[in-house]
Design a protein around this motif. Structure first.
Motif, PDB file in Angstrom:
ATOM      1  N   HIS A 322      16.364 129.186 -16.644  1.00 19.79           N
ATOM      2  CA  HIS A 322      15.651 129.494 -15.397  1.00 19.79           C
ATOM      3  C   HIS A 322      15.153 128.175 -14.789  1.00 19.79           C
ATOM      4  CE1 HIS A 322      15.197 133.431 -17.501  1.00 19.79           C
ATOM      5  NE2 HIS A 322      15.388 133.883 -16.285  1.00 19.79           N
ATOM      6  N   TRP A 323      15.851 127.571 -13.822  1.00 21.41           N
ATOM      7  CA  TRP A 323      17.170 127.950 -13.334  1.00 21.41           C
ATOM      8  C   TRP A 323      18.000 126.690 -13.323  1.00 21.41           C
ATOM      9  CZ3 TRP A 323      12.633 129.884 -11.000  1.00 21.41           C
ATOM     10  CH2 TRP A 323      12.479 131.279 -11.079  1.00 21.41           C
ATOM     11  N   ARG A 324      19.291 126.797 -13.080  1.00 27.22           N
ATOM     12  CA  ARG A 324      20.142 125.607 -13.034  1.00 27.22           C
ATOM     13  C   ARG A 324      20.056 124.985 -11.642  1.00 27.22           C
ATOM     14  NH1 ARG A 324      23.347 125.082 -17.493  1.00 27.22           N
ATOM     15  NH2 ARG A 324      23.650 126.948 -18.777  1.00 27.22           N
ATOM     16  N   LEU A 325      19.300 123.912 -11.545  1.00 20.75           N
ATOM     17  CA  LEU A 325      19.157 123.191 -10.283  1.00 20.75           C
ATOM     18  C   LEU A 325      20.018 121.933 -10.318  1.00 20.75           C
ATOM     19  CD1 LEU A 325      15.292 123.413  -9.744  1.00 20.75           C
ATOM     20  CD2 LEU A 325      17.054 125.066  -9.124  1.00 20.75           C
ATOM     21  N   VAL A 326      20.513 121.544  -9.172  1.00 24.77           N
ATOM     22  CA  VAL A 326      21.343 120.333  -9.092  1.00 24.77           C
ATOM     23  C   VAL A 326      20.792 119.432  -8.001  1.00 24.77           C
ATOM     24  CG1 VAL A 326      23.435 121.432  -9.950  1.00 24.77           C
ATOM     25  CG2 VAL A 326      22.961 121.478  -7.505  1.00 24.77           C
ATOM     26  N   SER A 327      20.904 118.126  -8.211  1.00 19.39           N
ATOM     27  CA  SER A 327      20.341 117.170  -7.248  1.00 19.39           C
ATOM     28  C   SER A 327      21.114 117.170  -5.935  1.00 19.39           C
ATOM     29  CB  SER A 327      20.328 115.766  -7.846  1.00 19.39           C
ATOM     30  OG  SER A 327      21.639 115.366  -8.207  1.00 19.39           O
ATOM     31  N   SER A 328      22.350 117.702  -5.958  1.00 14.19           N
ATOM     32  CA  SER A 328      23.142 117.747  -4.730  1.00 14.19           C
ATOM     33  C   SER A 328      22.749 118.913  -3.835  1.00 14.19           C
ATOM     34  CB  SER A 328      24.633 117.863  -5.072  1.00 14.19           C
ATOM     35  OG  SER A 328      24.887 119.038  -5.834  1.00 14.19           O
ATOM     36  N   ASP A 329      21.835 119.768  -4.299  1.00 10.61           N
ATOM     37  CA  ASP A 329      21.368 120.879  -3.482  1.00 10.61           C
ATOM     38  C   ASP A 329      20.746 120.312  -2.199  1.00 10.61           C
ATOM     39  OD1 ASP A 329      19.940 123.000  -2.320  1.00 10.61           O
ATOM     40  OD2 ASP A 329      19.454 123.897  -4.245  1.00 10.61           O
ATOM     41  N   PRO A 330      21.268 120.677  -1.031  1.00  9.91           N
ATOM     42  CA  PRO A 330      20.738 120.093   0.217  1.00  9.91           C
ATOM     43  C   PRO A 330      19.298 120.482   0.487  1.00  9.91           C
ATOM     44  CG  PRO A 330      22.242 121.912   0.687  1.00  9.91           C
ATOM     45  CD  PRO A 330      22.353 121.632  -0.773  1.00  9.91           C
ATOM     46  N   PHE A 331      18.832 121.579  -0.126  1.00 16.52           N
ATOM     47  CA  PHE A 331      17.455 122.005   0.098  1.00 16.52           C
ATOM     48  C   PHE A 331      16.460 121.184  -0.713  1.00 16.52           C
ATOM     49  CE2 PHE A 331      19.768 126.160   0.734  1.00 16.52           C
ATOM     50  CZ  PHE A 331      19.624 126.160   2.107  1.00 16.52           C
ATOM     51  N   ARG A 332      16.899 120.767  -1.922  1.00 16.14           N
ATOM     52  CA  ARG A 332      15.962 120.131  -2.839  1.00 16.14           C
ATOM     53  C   ARG A 332      16.610 118.907  -3.491  1.00 16.14           C
ATOM     54  NH1 ARG A 332      15.333 125.808  -5.576  1.00 16.14           N
ATOM     55  NH2 ARG A 332      17.477 125.675  -4.913  1.00 16.14           N
ATOM     56  N   PRO A 333      16.533 117.763  -2.851  1.00 14.16           N
ATOM     57  CA  PRO A 333      17.181 116.583  -3.401  1.00 14.16           C
ATOM     58  C   PRO A 333      16.392 115.911  -4.523  1.00 14.16           C
ATOM     59  CG  PRO A 333      16.098 116.041  -1.342  1.00 14.16           C
ATOM     60  CD  PRO A 333      15.915 117.527  -1.543  1.00 14.16           C
ATOM     61  N   ASP A 334      15.219 116.413  -4.874  1.00 14.86           N
ATOM     62  CA  ASP A 334      14.355 115.796  -5.875  1.00 14.86           C
ATOM     63  C   ASP A 334      15.010 115.888  -7.256  1.00 14.86           C
ATOM     64  OD1 ASP A 334      12.413 114.935  -7.562  1.00 14.86           O
ATOM     65  OD2 ASP A 334      10.843 116.269  -6.832  1.00 14.86           O
ATOM     66  N   ARG A 335      15.409 114.751  -7.805  1.00 15.79           N
ATOM     67  CA  ARG A 335      16.092 114.762  -9.108  1.00 15.79           C
ATOM     68  C   ARG A 335      15.169 115.183 -10.234  1.00 15.79           C
ATOM     69  NH1 ARG A 335      20.801 113.188 -10.496  1.00 15.79           N
ATOM     70  NH2 ARG A 335      20.063 112.574 -12.552  1.00 15.79           N
ATOM     71  N   SER A 336      13.875 115.024 -10.079  1.00 20.55           N
ATOM     72  CA  SER A 336      12.965 115.424 -11.158  1.00 20.55           C
ATOM     73  C   SER A 336      13.025 116.928 -11.409  1.00 20.55           C
ATOM     74  CB  SER A 336      11.530 115.000 -10.830  1.00 20.55           C
ATOM     75  OG  SER A 336      11.003 115.763  -9.748  1.00 20.55           O
ATOM     76  N   LEU A 337      13.320 117.686 -10.358  1.00 21.17           N
ATOM     77  CA  LEU A 337      13.472 119.138 -10.533  1.00 21.17           C
ATOM     78  C   LEU A 337      14.694 119.445 -11.381  1.00 21.17           C
ATOM     79  CD1 LEU A 337      12.670 120.344  -6.917  1.00 21.17           C
ATOM     80  CD2 LEU A 337      11.198 120.557  -8.927  1.00 21.17           C
ATOM     81  N   GLN A 338      15.783 118.725 -11.138  1.00 18.89           N
ATOM     82  CA  GLN A 338      16.980 118.927 -11.952  1.00 18.89           C
ATOM     83  C   GLN A 338      16.711 118.531 -13.399  1.00 18.89           C
ATOM     84  OE1 GLN A 338      20.514 116.817 -10.785  1.00 18.89           O
ATOM     85  NE2 GLN A 338      21.658 117.475 -12.595  1.00 18.89           N
ATOM     86  N   ARG A 339      16.019 117.424 -13.596  1.00 18.88           N
ATOM     87  CA  ARG A 339      15.732 116.984 -14.965  1.00 18.88           C
ATOM     88  C   ARG A 339      14.903 118.024 -15.705  1.00 18.88           C
ATOM     89  NH1 ARG A 339      15.326 111.829 -12.378  1.00 18.88           N
ATOM     90  NH2 ARG A 339      13.076 112.060 -12.134  1.00 18.88           N
ATOM     91  N   LEU A 340      13.976 118.663 -14.995  1.00 16.82           N
ATOM     92  CA  LEU A 340      13.192 119.715 -15.634  1.00 16.82           C
ATOM     93  C   LEU A 340      14.079 120.917 -15.960  1.00 16.82           C
ATOM     94  CD1 LEU A 340      10.500 120.987 -16.507  1.00 16.82           C
ATOM     95  CD2 LEU A 340      10.179 121.741 -14.141  1.00 16.82           C
ATOM     96  N   SER A 341      14.882 121.356 -15.009  1.00 16.13           N
ATOM     97  CA  SER A 341      15.723 122.529 -15.243  1.00 16.13           C
ATOM     98  C   SER A 341      16.744 122.273 -16.345  1.00 16.13           C
ATOM     99  CB  SER A 341      16.431 122.941 -13.958  1.00 16.13           C
ATOM    100  OG  SER A 341      17.481 122.063 -13.630  1.00 16.13           O
ATOM    101  N   ASP A 342      17.161 121.004 -16.535  1.00 14.67           N
ATOM    102  CA  ASP A 342      18.124 120.651 -17.571  1.00 14.67           C
ATOM    103  C   ASP A 342      17.522 120.700 -18.975  1.00 14.67           C
ATOM    104  OD1 ASP A 342      20.107 120.243 -15.731  1.00 14.67           O
ATOM    105  OD2 ASP A 342      19.941 118.054 -15.710  1.00 14.67           O
TER     106      ASP A 342
END
Length: 370
Positions: A322-342
């Motif tokens: 919960h959930w698989r976020l990617v830094s290429s998401d145009p809505f949310r470019p914040d890489r820290s969110l991806q690192r957390l989701s990973d």
């Protein structure tokens, strides 16, 4: 408010064959989750939609029929759901993530008439920050998402304009999301018939029950029905929940199921406490009157999380991300969110697990740690 319940939660576990033992993933059909004296009830004024997404879309159409309204979502949010809302809302995001206690409200720049979704991540958030926001922004249409704990004190005592919960995420239902207005405002009405995905999901639930009980049912059969059902439900815009769900909700011992889930999370946390592991609980406490959605682990790295996920699947424990976020998401470019989701992994220790199941899951996790 939503549902009350009676009953022994220990009588509600799925019966499993030793050969087909598994935990997690989507629910199977469970006759024990119904009861003639469950004492269930819904809010005096509410609507049952097929999905939480459908409820939100219907609300936007009802309140803003002549414009595409702006909807503010937390930055940490399911990307597939966000994407499905883009035809109906102009999306904006504010900073909010489950490893912090509350949103950064300075990033939430909503204007009168905008919609704002407040999410009770994993059922462990406090309501007070959102109550203050609501009082200071009376012209904003605040919609609370109580999916991870539909029966929390926050949900039952909410003062928000609107609230919803996707009941099928915590209860053994083929579909279903309840939408209500704590302030008594107008509600949209769902459209009939229910989506065909509801019936595909029900077929999958029945087949999965037979599989777990040792019948010669091919797992691929009910998995295909689950996937096709979810795909169809994702396309539902304002459809009603199926009649089976509408009949089940009032007689389902939801609070007993919720209490069992809470007990299992507590036991799980106690069993891994003090162990040397490459992961730790994201949380080990929650507010009074709250119940955690499940146990959530924070892994040392994305590599550890992915290896742990594979290890659990190999041992028939179907954890969730919960959930698989990617830094290429145009809505949310914040890489820290991806690192957390990973690094997050939700371990299924809900009402379906008895003590032996729970010990087996913990053993599988500790085997990985060793």
């Amino acid at each position: 408010m939503l549902l009350t319940a009676e009953g022994n939660p220990y009588s509600m576990m799925e019966s499993r064959s030793a050969d087909n033992w598994e935990v997690g993933s989507q629910f199977s059909w469970d006759d024990a989750s119904l009861g003639p004296k469950a004492g269930g009830c819904l809010p005096g004024r509410c609507q049952l939609f097929a999905t939480g997404r459908a409820a939100l879309i219907a609300l936007g159409r009802r309140l803003s029929p002549h414009r595409t309204p702006r909807l503010f979502l937390p930055s940490y949010f399911c990307p597939t759901v966000a994407q499905s809302l883009t035809p109906f809302f102009e999306l904006r995001f504010y900073h909010d993530r489950p490893d912090e206690k509350e949103p950064r409200f300075d990033t939430l720049r909503a204007a009168p008439g905008d919609y704002v979704m407040a999410v009770n991540f994993f059922g462990i958030r406090q309501p007070e920050p959102w109550a203050k926001f609501r009082e200071a922004n009376e012209q904003v249409i605040l919609v609370e998402d109580h999916t991870h704990d539909p029966f929390s004190r926050w949900a039952m005592e909410s003062g928000a304009p609107y609230a919803f919960s996707s009941l099928r995420k915590t209860l053994p239902l083929p579909d279903g999301a309840v939408l209500w207005s704590p302030q008594g405002r107008e509600l949209p009405e769902p459209e009939y018939p229910a989506p065909s995905g509801s019936f595909l999901k029900l077929q999958a639930m029945i087949l999965k029950r037979s599989y777990l009980r040792g019948a010669a049912v091919q797992k691929e059969h009910f998995r295909r029905l689950q996937i096709e059902g979810e795909d169809d439900l994702a396309r539902s815009t304002n459809n009603a929940a199926c009649e089976l769900t509408q009949a089940m909700v009032p007689v389902m011992p939801a609070l007993a199921l919720r209490n069992k889930r809470t007990q299992n999370v507590k036991s799980f946390l106690n069993m891994i406490a003090g162990q040397e592991t490459p992961f730790r609980p994201l949380f080990d406490s929650w507010p009074k009157g709250a119940a955690p959605f499940n146990a959530v682990l924070f892994c040392e790295s994305s590599h550890v999380r992915d290896r742990l996920l594979a290890h659990l699947i190999a041992n028939r424990v179907y954890a969730a991300v919960h959930w698989r976020l990617v830094s290429s998401d145009p809505f949310r470019p914040d890489r820290s969110l991806q690192r957390l989701s990973d690094r997050l992994l939700t371990i299924p220790v809900d009402h379906r697990l008895n003590a032996a199941d729970l010990a087996r899951v913990v053993g599988i996790l500790l085997d990985f740690a060793r």
